[in-house]
Design an enzyme around this catalytic site. Structure first.
Site, short mmCIF file in Angstrom:
data_model
loop_
_atom_site.label_atom_id
_atom_site.label_comp_id
_atom_site.label_asym_id
_atom_site.label_seq_id
_atom_site.Cartn_x
_atom_site.Cartn_y
_atom_site.Cartn_z
N TYR A 1 46.61 30.55 46.07
CA TYR A 1 47.30 29.31 45.74
C TYR A 1 48.80 29.36 45.96
O TYR A 1 49.48 28.36 45.84
CB TYR A 1 47.06 28.97 44.26
N ASP B 1 30.75 36.59 41.28
CA ASP B 1 29.47 35.95 41.61
C ASP B 1 28.46 36.16 40.49
O ASP B 1 27.72 35.24 40.11
CB ASP B 1 28.92 36.42 42.96
N ASP C 1 39.70 28.56 39.17
CA ASP C 1 39.56 27.19 39.63
C ASP C 1 38.07 26.82 39.68
O ASP C 1 37.63 25.81 39.11
CB ASP C 1 40.19 27.08 41.03
N LYS D 1 36.79 39.89 41.67
CA LYS D 1 35.92 40.21 42.81
C LYS D 1 36.41 41.54 43.39
O LYS D 1 36.63 41.70 44.59
CB LYS D 1 36.01 39.05 43.81
#
Ligand code: NAP
Length: 403
Positions: A149, A267, A291, A216
């Site tokens: 971002y 995930d 987000d 992640k």
């Protein structure tokens, strides 16, 4: 005007008749702001019987500001937001051009509002796509200032992208084809740790069960993986007596209360929020993960029309509706104002007016359990829809019952 004062240690001193900034917002903004402000005022009146009140200071931003000043976010508005310290805003249209990507991003960067905080809890009566929405009671702390971002990216055919591709090839033997755009994902120790610190402080102050670091890191080791490592480091170095790792916890339940520090790969976390919903509580995560994840959790409790949000830094805070301007409903008084009303509740908690926040939230819950809803939910529940303003009135009516 009685502005909030910022003390030397960055804590705030709130006068009994305090000035709070508000940005009406574009599209449905004026409708939902009007309703939210009247609900917040009523909750304060009910809780403090006139000994506390808010003087709302309207601040120009968005289409309104552009019409009057030629700018979507004039400097005077930023100055006034600064004076107010704490503000609330309706949704704003993202202007095209003007040299920045979004008014929201500009405000977050200008005031260093590094934590996007989204509490999500189920109100019985709200239609939900899952079987047990009542198991949702989570609050997401999403890093607000870095990650993908940060806007460090170049089109595939730009000079910058060309130079970077050459540099990567010449120095690191990384070969990218000529049609490759490039984005950079900065994740720093300082910014990760201040975000995780805020999440842990919240968990401790509110006696929550756990803080889960979502990352992640199995794939992006030095950005997402580092976020996880730095998060654990904050817990062990600054909150050793109030936290425990999940591993330690599973070896034997501690005799004293501790916040359990866990981590999950992103995930898997999307699956976990559905399959083991009540095992998650406070969540701290990087910008892009946050987000996606906060919208997915919001969907379980009825969607973005319901979930509130706040952008909070060490000094300044701006609370906001998390949905957009829904232009097709602009000026029709039909939009659901719940997100902004509950953001008003978050604001009240932030300034320490918890009695008013409790009344506001309980009255919203009661309105929903009585099936008082706006058209977005009425069409699902097959009940008569209320106007946005009527829904606000139904909430206010119920404040007597809950106070
Ligand atoms: P949106 O404004 O959130 O609206 C999409 C749809 O969501 C609406 O058509 C409506 O669905 C439903 N909806 C959203 N809020 C609602 C509410 N309060 N009550 C009832 N229904 C609601 O998303 P968008 O169309 O993608 O974005 C429009 C503009 O908003 C863009 O300029 C975008 O940049 C801006 N935006 C601003 C913010 C912000 O300021 N924080 C956030 C997101 C987007 P139905 O059509 O199914 O009834």
């Amino acid at each position: 005007m009685s502005y909030i004062q910022v003390k030397e240690d960055s804590s705030i001193e709130v006068p009994d008749n305090t000035t709070i900034g508000f940005i009406e917002g574009d599209g449905i903004g004026p409708d939902i702001s009007r309703t939210a402000i009247s609900v917040v005022n009523s909750a304060i009146e009910m809780a403090y019987k006139g000994s506390k009140s808010i003087e709302w200071r309207k601040i120009l931003a968005g289409d309104d500001a552009f019409e009057k000043t030629g700018k979507h976010l004039p400097q005077e508005s930023l100055d006034e937001l600064k004076r107010c310290v704490v503000s609330i805003k309706g949704p704003l249209t993202t202007p095209i051009g003007e040299g920045f990507r979004s008014l929201n991003v500009t405000m977050r960067q200008y005031f260093d509002l590094y934590a996007n905080v989204r509490p999500m809890k189920y109100f019985p009566g709200v239609p939900s796509p899952v079987k047990n929405p009542e198991k949702v009671d989570m609050i997401v702390f999403r890093e607000n200032t870095e990650d993908l971002y940060a806007g460090i990216e170049w089109r595939y055919d730009s000079e910058e992208a060309k130079k970077l591709r050459w540099y990567l090839k010449d120095n690191f033997q990384v070969k990218l084809t000529d049609d490759t755009g490039i984005g950079i994902k900065p994740i720093s120790r300082f910014k990760s740790q201040r975000l995780v610190r805020k999440a842990i402080q919240y968990a401790i102050a509110n006696r929550r069960k756990s803080v889960t670091l979502v990352h992640k890191g199995n794939i992006m080791k030095y950005t997402e993986g580092a976020f996880k490592e730095w998060g654990y480091e904050v817990a062990s170095s600054e909150f050793r007596d109030q936290t425990i790792t999940e591993e330690e916890y599973l070896k034997g339940t501690p005799t004293a209360w501790r916040v359990v520090m866990k981590d999950r790969i992103t995930d898997n976390m999307f699956q976990q929020i559905l399959t083991r919903t009540d095992e998650y509580d406070v969540i701290a995560t990087t910008n892009l993960n946050g987000d996606y994840l906060s919208d997915a959790i919001a969907a379980q409790v009825g969607g973005l029309g319901i979930a509130p949000g706040g952008n909070i830094g060490d000094v300044y805070a701006i609370f906001e509706a998390v949905h957009g301007t829904a232009p097709k409903y602009a000026g029709m008084d039909v939009a659901n104002p719940t997100s902004l009303i509950l953001s008003g509740g978050m604001l009240l908690r932030h300034i320490g007016w918890t009695e008013a926040a409790d009344i506001l939230e309980s009255a919203v819950a009661l309105a929903y359990s009585d099936q008082k809803v706006t058209q977005d939910l009425a069409r699902i529940l097959n009940v008569k829809p209320l106007l946005c303003s009527e829904f606000g009135e139904e909430i206010v009516k119920r404040m007597k019952t809950v106070s």
